[in-house]
Design an enzyme around this catalytic site. Structure first.
Site, short mmCIF file in Angstrom:
data_model
loop_
_atom_site.label_atom_id
_atom_site.label_comp_id
_atom_site.label_asym_id
_atom_site.label_seq_id
_atom_site.Cartn_x
_atom_site.Cartn_y
_atom_site.Cartn_z
N ASP A 15 -45.96 56.52 78.40
CA ASP A 15 -47.26 57.00 78.86
C ASP A 15 -47.77 58.07 77.88
O ASP A 15 -47.17 58.28 76.82
CB ASP A 15 -47.18 57.51 80.30
CG ASP A 15 -46.22 58.68 80.48
OD1 ASP A 15 -45.85 59.34 79.47
OD2 ASP A 15 -45.81 58.93 81.63
N ILE A 16 -48.84 58.76 78.24
CA ILE A 16 -49.41 59.75 77.33
C ILE A 16 -48.49 60.95 77.08
O ILE A 16 -48.68 61.68 76.13
CB ILE A 16 -50.80 60.24 77.81
CG1 ILE A 16 -50.70 60.95 79.15
CG2 ILE A 16 -51.79 59.10 77.86
CD1 ILE A 16 -52.00 61.64 79.58
#
Length: 140
Positions: A15-16
């Site tokens: 994810d980020i």
């Protein structure tokens, strides 16, 4: 019976925040269960009889993050048998550090595709599953 599947963390799992996204753990756990059922040898026979395992509950406890390049081992075992249901325990362990990354409890019902309802587990499968129930220990 404990089944073990290894999965290498790829960039598309992140994810980020650059660690494995929580939704990806569901996929890792599912891969472990598919492999378990293939090795256990009842899935194809049951489907030929119009019986399927349907997931009715999944509980996941996240313990540590996993990152790009980590090799994760998904451990899967039967943990409980009911009249129409089975539960499986799954651990995801970092293969290098042996740290517990996540643990899950998954409950299935035995489902008749023709009747569209949960049904009692056929005796032949019940006996095979009873012999295989051992559960998993958490890594040290």
């Amino acid at each position: 019976m404990i089944n073990k599947v290894q999965i290498k963390v790829r960039g598309y799992h992140l994810d980020i925040f650059q660690h494995v996204n929580n939704a990806r753990y569901l996929e890792f756990l599912e891969e472990g269960r598919w492999e378990f059922f293939e090795d256990f040898g009842v899935g194809t026979d049951m489907m030929a009889q119009g019986i399927a395992w349907v997931v009715v509950n999944i509980n996941i406890n996240f313990k540590k993050e996993a990152n790009f390049g980590d090799v994760l081992e998904v451990q899967t075992a039967f943990s409980k048998l009911g009249n129409r249901s089975i539960s499986m325990q799954q651990n995801i362990v970092n293969s290098k550090t042996l740290a517990l990354v996540a643990k899950a409890q998954v409950t299935y019902v035995c489902f008749s595709q023709a009747r569209k309802e949960a049904v009692a587990l056929p005796e032949e499968y019940r006996h095979k599953i009873e012999e295989a129930i051992i559960g998993l220990n958490e890594p040290a």
